[in-house]
Design a protein around this motif. Structure first.
Motif, PDB file in Angstrom:
ATOM      1  N   ILE A 273       0.802  -1.225   0.000  1.00  0.00           N
ATOM      2  CA  ILE A 273       0.000   0.000   0.000  1.00  0.00           C
ATOM      3  C   ILE A 273       0.835   1.276   0.000  1.00  0.00           C
ATOM      4  O   ILE A 273       0.424   2.312  -0.527  1.00  0.00           O
ATOM      5  CB  ILE A 273      -0.987  -0.016   1.185  1.00  0.00           C
ATOM      6  N   THR A 274       2.029   1.237   0.589  1.00  0.00           N
ATOM      7  CA  THR A 274       2.914   2.399   0.575  1.00  0.00           C
ATOM      8  C   THR A 274       4.315   1.937   0.948  1.00  0.00           C
ATOM      9  O   THR A 274       4.609   0.739   0.958  1.00  0.00           O
ATOM     10  CB  THR A 274       2.399   3.506   1.527  1.00  0.00           C
ATOM     11  N   HIS A 275       5.214   2.900   1.235  1.00  0.00           N
ATOM     12  CA  HIS A 275       6.605   2.565   1.554  1.00  0.00           C
ATOM     13  C   HIS A 275       7.064   3.395   2.737  1.00  0.00           C
ATOM     14  O   HIS A 275       6.679   4.564   2.865  1.00  0.00           O
ATOM     15  CB  HIS A 275       7.498   2.839   0.343  1.00  0.00           C
ATOM     16  N   ALA A 276       7.876   2.799   3.593  1.00  0.00           N
ATOM     17  CA  ALA A 276       8.235   3.423   4.863  1.00  0.00           C
ATOM     18  C   ALA A 276       9.557   4.190   4.837  1.00  0.00           C
ATOM     19  O   ALA A 276      10.065   4.566   5.891  1.00  0.00           O
ATOM     20  CB  ALA A 276       8.295   2.361   5.964  1.00  0.00           C
ATOM     21  N   GLU A 277      10.123   4.439   3.654  1.00  0.00           N
ATOM     22  CA  GLU A 277      11.398   5.156   3.611  1.00  0.00           C
ATOM     23  C   GLU A 277      11.201   6.617   4.011  1.00  0.00           C
ATOM     24  O   GLU A 277      10.068   7.123   4.035  1.00  0.00           O
ATOM     25  CB  GLU A 277      12.017   5.048   2.220  1.00  0.00           C
TER      26      GLU A 277
END
Length: 439
Positions: free
Chosen positions: A61-65
């Protein structure tokens, strides 16, 4: 109620959302929360079909960077990037949690729902929207603006005159329960019709001529996050199609001369090459192809080995091993990696450890064409940024807002595409509420 309260009461407005993907549904949520009457129209039998398809592989669903690194993945306008600042990965995760769906961060930094599925998230979201009063109209295809309708019967003309007298935005739709196109009048519209990839799920680009007729600049829709053609030998095509290239370094040079690289994976296919790492570089490879006719992809088969370390291992006694078996034992090269070496190098290179080491670290593969747009995960191109104000409203068409993959932006897979759709849909929703309030 005192006299001041009377002036605070804004009349309820009607808003049409055309397109029931993440961008359209997010716009619907924002607008309905402001108290307006929202109707979502979608040409497919149900909404969120491409969203559900994205969940087949685990619903990334998204990215944690970090936020700045996250936004750097996008090729987009300032206004689009600002929407990502307002609705970043952390905000998106909190929104998912509010729907009762927990998330976790994978080892690669990608964010997934706890159950790795899209359907429970979509069900919870649609339940919330229905509680807000949002109405859904599946199998309703948008045909354009009602005042341009060619209907000739007196009843249609009379209906059109009444719509025009209201001063509302007038839309034409077709639906199975209507024998002919019919008109709907609303106070504002959000177009969230997607790009042109995966046409069977509703993203067919049919909206392009409808907006071009209104002198809106639409940059050509082109494949993104897609595979590329390679002229393989018959052996490579028949024996190794579908084989994964795990843990490889992939790189190319963009049109500005900068090296773009990723440590990822790819898949050899019968037509060429595809996979996560290829998708990450697809924008630059596509631009190379458009300008030069071919594109050059460099593959590091052993990114954890230095050339010297490879040479050292190649100089060990081969004894009775065949060359292929020797390379497999000394360098742990998989059959498909060995096949690539044989496909793209000469016999003389195999006999020279120094040359072979260099080739293993930089195996050059010529890409001859980009795959068709309907095979692509997403599309780039769309409504030119100059056509929109900072609230995502078309400057030439007041009251018409746009969001999602219709806009001219590009991003790799890994949660970036979905986040971009959510963020732009939310921004367009707030744009609608602000515009209606001013009116």
């Amino acid at each position: 109620m005192n006299q001041l309260d009377i002036f605070d009461l804004a009349p309820v407005k009607t808003v049409a959302i055309i397109g029931g993907g993440p961008a359209g549904l997010m716009a619907a949520e924002v607008i309905a929360a402001a108290g307006h009457q929202v109707s979502v129209y979608d040409a497919m039998p149900s909404v969120g079909r491409k969203f559900l398809l994205a969940g087949v592989g685990g619903m990334n669903i998204t990215h944690a960077e970090p936020a700045e690194d996250f936004r750097a993945r996008y090729s987009a306008s300032v206004h689009f990037l600002n929407s990502l600042k307002q609705f970043d990965a952390n905000t998106l995760r909190n929104w998912v949690h509010d729907l009762g769906v927990e998330t976790f961060v994978g080892t690669s930094g990608r964010v997934f729902p706890a159950d790795m599925k899209a359907a429970p998230l979509l069900r919870a979201w649609l339940h919330r929207l229905r509680e807000q009063g949002v109405k859904f109209y599946p199998r309703h295809r948008w045909l354009g603006w009602a005042e341009k309708s060619k209907a000739n019967d007196d009843k249609s003309k009379e209906s059109g005159d009444k719509l025009k007298a209201k001063g509302a935005i007038q839309l034409n739709f077709s639906a199975p329960e209507h024998e002919s196109p019919f008109a709907v009048a609303v106070d504002a519209v959000v177009l969230a019709l997607g790009g042109a990839s995966w046409q069977r799920l509703g993203s067919d680009g049919a909206w392009v001529p409808l907006l071009r007729e209104c002198e809106i600049q639409i940059n050509e829709l082109v494949p993104s996050n897609c595979g590329f053609d390679v002229t393989w030998s018959e052996h490579m095509r028949t024996e190794h199609a579908g084989a994964p290239l795990h843990g490889v370094g992939l790189s190319c040079v963009d049109l500005q001369g900068r090296t773009r690289s990723v440590l990822s994976e790819a898949i050899v296919s019968s037509y060429g090459i595809e996979g996560t790492g290829i998708y990450a570089l697809s924008k630059h490879l596509r631009e190379q192809l458009e300008q030069q006719g071919t594109a050059l992809l460099n593959i590091d088969l052993l990114p954890d080995f230095s050339p010297d370390k490879i040479v050292q291992r190649l100089n060990k006694p081969r004894e009775k091993n065949s060359l292929s078996n020797f390379l497999r034992k000394q360098l742990n090269l998989s059959p498909v990696k060995l096949a690539l070496l044989r496909e793209l190098t000469t016999k003389n290179t195999f006999e020279n450890p120094e040359l072979l080491a260099l080739v293993i670290k930089k195996l050059s593969l010529t890409l001859t064409a980009i795959r068709p747009i309907d095979e692509a995960i997403s599309s780039a191109g769309g409504i030119a940024a100059k056509e929109l104000d900072n609230a995502f409203m078309l400057k030439k068409m007041p009251g018409i807002f746009c969001a999602g993959e219709m806009l001219d932006w590009d991003a790799p897979t890994g949660g970036y595409l979905l986040t971009g759709c959510f963020a732009s849909g939310r921004a367009a929703g707030f744009g609608v509420t602000a515009w209606l309030k001013r009116r």
